[in-house]
Enzyme design. Structure first.
Site, PDB file in Angstrom:
ATOM      1  N   CYS A   2       0.992  -1.301  -0.144  1.00 47.66           N
ATOM      2  CA  CYS A   2      -0.052  -0.067   0.094  1.00 47.66           C
ATOM      3  C   CYS A   2       0.785   1.175  -0.028  1.00 47.66           C
ATOM      4  O   CYS A   2       2.130   1.214   0.221  1.00 47.66           O
ATOM      5  CB  CYS A   2      -0.780  -0.070   1.124  1.00 47.66           C
ATOM      6  N   ARG A  27       1.496   1.673  -5.892  1.00 50.42           N
ATOM      7  CA  ARG A  27       1.645   0.691  -4.622  1.00 50.42           C
ATOM      8  C   ARG A  27       0.354  -0.096  -4.438  1.00 50.42           C
ATOM      9  O   ARG A  27       0.314  -1.025  -3.725  1.00 50.42           O
ATOM     10  CB  ARG A  27       2.059   1.444  -3.712  1.00 50.42           C
ATOM     11  N   TRP A  78      -3.729  -1.672  -1.368  1.00 54.40           N
ATOM     12  CA  TRP A  78      -3.637  -3.014  -2.031  1.00 54.40           C
ATOM     13  C   TRP A  78      -4.181  -4.064  -0.977  1.00 54.40           C
ATOM     14  O   TRP A  78      -3.279  -4.470  -0.369  1.00 54.40           O
ATOM     15  CB  TRP A  78      -2.325  -3.392  -2.481  1.00 54.40           C
ATOM     16  N   ASN A 104       0.640  -0.278   6.046  1.00 57.18           N
ATOM     17  CA  ASN A 104       1.040  -1.004   4.900  1.00 57.18           C
ATOM     18  C   ASN A 104       1.752  -2.198   5.375  1.00 57.18           C
ATOM     19  O   ASN A 104       2.639  -2.268   6.343  1.00 57.18           O
ATOM     20  CB  ASN A 104       2.022  -0.344   3.986  1.00 57.18           C
ATOM     21  N   GLY A 105       1.051  -3.540   5.113  1.00 53.69           N
ATOM     22  CA  GLY A 105       1.915  -4.860   5.567  1.00 53.69           C
ATOM     23  C   GLY A 105       1.036  -6.047   5.955  1.00 53.69           C
ATOM     24  O   GLY A 105      -0.246  -5.813   5.402  1.00 53.69           O
ATOM     25  N   GLU A 486       8.198 -21.526 -19.063  1.00 54.35           N
ATOM     26  CA  GLU A 486       8.123 -20.207 -18.412  1.00 54.35           C
ATOM     27  C   GLU A 486       9.302 -19.253 -19.003  1.00 54.35           C
ATOM     28  O   GLU A 486       9.071 -18.392 -19.546  1.00 54.35           O
ATOM     29  CB  GLU A 486       8.000 -19.990 -16.979  1.00 54.35           C
ATOM     30  N   LYS A 490       8.540 -15.856 -21.342  1.00 52.86           N
ATOM     31  CA  LYS A 490       9.168 -14.516 -20.772  1.00 52.86           C
ATOM     32  C   LYS A 490       9.805 -14.117 -21.790  1.00 52.86           C
ATOM     33  O   LYS A 490       9.698 -12.863 -22.471  1.00 52.86           O
ATOM     34  CB  LYS A 490      10.025 -14.750 -19.609  1.00 52.86           C
ATOM     35  N   GLU A 493       7.758 -13.149 -25.001  1.00 58.75           N
ATOM     36  CA  GLU A 493       6.602 -11.858 -24.817  1.00 58.75           C
ATOM     37  C   GLU A 493       7.057 -10.719 -24.684  1.00 58.75           C
ATOM     38  O   GLU A 493       6.379  -9.486 -24.862  1.00 58.75           O
ATOM     39  CB  GLU A 493       5.756 -12.164 -23.892  1.00 58.75           C
ATOM     40  N   HIS A 509      12.673 -36.709 -30.330  1.00 55.64           N
ATOM     41  CA  HIS A 509      11.446 -36.971 -31.112  1.00 55.64           C
ATOM     42  C   HIS A 509      11.102 -35.845 -32.107  1.00 55.64           C
ATOM     43  O   HIS A 509       9.952 -35.803 -32.470  1.00 55.64           O
ATOM     44  CB  HIS A 509      10.190 -37.357 -30.038  1.00 55.64           C
ATOM     45  N   LYS A 608      -2.206  -6.441 -19.601  1.00 53.63           N
ATOM     46  CA  LYS A 608      -1.842  -7.243 -18.416  1.00 53.63           C
ATOM     47  C   LYS A 608      -2.864  -8.192 -18.103  1.00 53.63           C
ATOM     48  O   LYS A 608      -2.580  -9.098 -17.298  1.00 53.63           O
ATOM     49  CB  LYS A 608      -1.878  -6.091 -17.254  1.00 53.63           C
TER      50      LYS A 608
HETATM   51  C1  AGP Z   1       2.705 -13.477 -18.228  1.00 53.21           C
HETATM   52  O1  AGP Z   1       4.071 -13.056 -18.532  1.00 53.21           O
HETATM   53  C2  AGP Z   1       1.625 -13.056 -19.289  1.00 53.21           C
HETATM   54  N1  AGP Z   1       1.376 -11.841 -18.923  1.00 53.21           N
HETATM   55  C3  AGP Z   1       0.339 -13.954 -19.429  1.00 53.21           C
HETATM   56  O2  AGP Z   1       0.674 -15.078 -19.634  1.00 53.21           O
HETATM   57  C4  AGP Z   1      -0.520 -14.145 -17.991  1.00 53.21           C
HETATM   58  O3  AGP Z   1       0.194 -15.091 -17.177  1.00 53.21           O
HETATM   59  C5  AGP Z   1      -1.860 -14.829 -18.228  1.00 53.21           C
HETATM   60  O4  AGP Z   1      -2.495 -13.897 -19.286  1.00 53.21           O
HETATM   61  C6  AGP Z   1      -2.736 -15.046 -16.940  1.00 53.21           C
HETATM   62  O5  AGP Z   1      -3.147 -13.714 -16.348  1.00 53.21           O
HETATM   63  P1  AGP Z   1      -3.537 -14.090 -14.855  1.00 53.21           P
HETATM   64  O6  AGP Z   1      -2.654 -14.800 -13.941  1.00 53.21           O
HETATM   65  O7  AGP Z   1      -3.849 -12.591 -14.666  1.00 53.21           O
HETATM   66  O8  AGP Z   1      -4.826 -14.710 -15.021  1.00 53.21           O
END
Ligand code: AGP
Length: 613
Positions: A2, A27, A78, A104-105, A486, A490, A493, A509, A608
């Site tokens: 927060c 925050r 938050w 905050n915490g 992952e 990363k 993307e 394979h 996001k």
């Molecule tokens: C992760 O780096 C991406 N931004 C994306 O794959 C994300 O994890 C996915 O859209 C799921 O989002 P969520 O965890 O908010 O459901």
């Protein structure tokens, strides 16, 4: 996480508080509020205005009814305890309304303190741990706010940064912190405090960061600092050379890098309060009867993107510790097939935002089939938290960068705790075994700090062997496979460089046909029961000219003979390696994207939160 702001001086406090909240809104933005010290017919009073939602809601209310006063506190929230609404918004007051406090915490023993205070006649209006602290300080108040704060905070366990005002002490703010940041600053005839320097740099660049268990008393004439025993103390004084924008990123060039480096604290926060006084695992927000969990005969872990990769890691932990079969599924697939679910099926849906359309639909689909749905999410009161039967919250704080990093590692931690809780409920592990595993997890933040210190090596690789990579292959086995997936996600993307993750055993394979001279391969090769197999896989790709970066266990000299580059992580329990091995891959992807001058925090084509199919 927060945002806290405080001002006491000769000017009107409200404009300073609102401006400070604007710079601290990154925050947390579930709700916002202010408390101002004023007089009513000559008697000192504390007035509070607070509203759920964005800061703009509070600003609109304050335009209609400004609050006068030259001393006040502000807070942008938050949520960690209590859904985001007006009632749970900060500041919180004690029963009398003469003391106001912001926090905050995460208070670990707030339930016990709340019971004690209720027995002493205090009443509570919110679901928050913060209101308990406000009542505790008021309960200890004997005419000196600083003394009351010192006495009260000795009773509190957990992480906190608090600031309080009391109507009987006009012009005075008292603040205290432990494991949550608080900085103070002075200017002519005024004193200020904030959760971080972003809230102060517009007024002063000479600041003092309070240290753990220090108490600051702010007045227009200056600030005094003591320890919890009342002895004089001094925080860390320094001059800030950041601008406000840099300050929001705590001096990091991008939110993504800041959030990568926040992972130790985020993991620490997610683990707070996970055991009761007897050392048994507790998941107080998990409204699942342990008896019910005992009869679970199948678990599905369902999510999208990075959250799905966290679910893949959880599959190994739940099967190994709880002895229950697990299927990990992409939410957009799960929702359109006919899984055989029953009231003995547990469906764990994972979502940082709690708003991803496919994951929400999967949760609803599961509930229609009478399955019990648990949500693992970072947002209190999110749609998924409301849709699910029960919730386990990560406590990563707001994740601003589109590329998920600290949410991922805290999801794994929350899922591992859930796996241990399942194991405890099913008596698959003894309570002390669960506690031992939890203790290993509690040691992870310090180990994460060690791994983060290797950022320079990853930046060098991004500018060296990986600089002109048009394609990067990631390979792993067992819990290394989700991290390979992952790491590839990363990289692709945020740098737009094509990357794929494969089970290392699958190379022969087909995928090994992609390997040619100089082609970069990242291998997750930490110690464990598949380590020898990984060495063979590395030899296979090396024989075909690949350049190999291995992520290995400290002290593993065998890997040196096979890999071109090695990044080491500390030795941990095999199931906990993902929490450490993902960090070098996050840093590699980040530095490759920076080198390619990509829009790291907002990569092209991505959002996001994916709230549509
Ligand atoms: C992760 O780096 C991406 N931004 C994306 O794959 C994300 O994890 C996915 O859209 C799921 O989002 P969520 O965890 O908010 O459901």
């Amino acid at each position: 996480m927060c945002g806290i702001i405080g001002y006491t001086g000769g000017a009107w406090a409200l404009p300073v508080l609102v401006e400070g909240l604007r710079t601290l809104e990154y925050r947390g933005y579930d709700s916002a509020g202010v408390a101002l010290m004023d007089t009513d017919d000559g008697s000192p009073v504390v007035r509070v205005a607070k509203h759920s939602g964005k800061l703009a809601n509070l600003e609109e209310a304050l335009r209609e009814r400004p609050l006068p006063g030259s001393t006040g506190l502000g807070h942008t929230r938050w949520a960690t305890h209590g859904v985001p609404n007006d009632r749970n918004a900060h500041p919180h007051t004690d029963d009398s309304g003469r003391l106001a406090l912001v926090h905050n915490g995460i208070i670990e023993n707030y339930t016990q303190l709340r019971e004690e205070l209720s027995d002493r006649g205090h009443g509570f209006r919110s679901d928050t741990d913060t209101e308990v602290v406000a009542c505790l300080v008021a309960d200890r108040y004997r005419g000196e706010l600083a003394a009351a704060v010192r006495e009260a905070m000795c009773r509190v366990r957990g992480a906190f940064a608090i600031a309080a005002v009391h109507a009987d002490e006009p012009g005075t703010i008292v603040a205290c912190r432990r494991e949550a940041p608080l900085v103070i600053g002075c200017m002519d005839g005024a004193s200020l405090l904030a959760s971080d320097v972003a809230g102060l740099v517009a007024h002063t660049r000479d600041v003092e960061a309070l240290l753990d268990d220090q108490v600051a008393t702010l007045t227009p004439n200056g600030v005094t600092v003591t320890d919890l025993g009342g002895a004089p103390a001094q925080g860390h004084r320094y001059r800030v050379d950041w601008d406000v924008d840099a300050a929001e990123k705590q001096g990091y060039p991008h939110f993504m890098l800041k959030e990568i480096h926040e992972q130790p604290q985020a993991v620490r926060d997610t683990l707070i309060g996970r055991t009761d006084a007897d050392g048994r695992l507790v998941l107080d927000e998990l409204r699942c009867d342990p008896d019910e969990l005992r009869h679970v005969d199948k678990v599905y872990v369902v999510a999208c993107g990075t959250s799905y990769h966290a679910g893949l890691v959880a599959k190994y932990a739940i099967e190994h510790w709880a002895g229950v079969p697990v299927e990990a599924e992409i939410a957009s697939e799960f929702r359109y097939r006919d899984p055989i679910l029953s009231s003995h099926t547990l469906v764990v849906t994972i979502s940082q935002s709690g708003e991803t359309a496919d994951t929400l639909a999967a949760a609803s689909h599961a509930r229609d089939q009478q399955a019990r749905v648990v949500a693992v999410t970072n947002v209190v009161g999110s749609s998924l938290a409301r849709e699910a039967d029960a919730v386990v919250y990560t406590r990563a704080g707001p994740e601003i960068a589109v590329a998920s990093t600290k949410a991922f590692t805290t999801q794994i931690v929350a899922l591992d705790v859930l796996a241990l809780y399942l194991a405890q409920a099913r008596r698959a592990l003894f309570p002390d075994e669960c506690r031992d595993h939890l203790a290993r997890m509690e040691a992870l933040p310090a180990l994460l700090e060690q791994v983060l210190k290797q950022e320079g090596e990853l930046a060098e690789l991004a500018a060296g062997s990986f600089a002109d990579a048009g394609y990067v292959m990631f390979v792993g086995r067992h819990v290394g496979l989700p991290i390979a997936l992952e790491g590839a996600l990363k990289l692709k993307e945020i740098s737009y460089v094509h990357a794929e993750g494969f089970p290392a055993g699958e190379m022969k394979h087909g995928p090994i046909a992609l390997i040619d001279a100089g082609g970069p391969v990242v291998a997750l090769a930490t110690r464990g029961h598949v380590h020898g197999k990984l060495l063979s896989n590395i030899q296979e790709v090396k024989a075909r000219g690949a350049v190999v970066l291995a992520v290995a266990t400290e002290g593993d000299t065998a890997i040196d003979a096979h890999a071109d580059h090695v990044v080491y992580v500390p030795e941990v329990h095999e199931l906990l390696y993902p929490l450490l091995t993902v960090v070098p891959l996050q840093l590699l992807g980040y530095h490759m994207a920076v080198r390619l001058d990509r829009d790291v925090d907002q990569p092209r084509n991505l959002a996001k939160t994916v709230t549509v199919e």
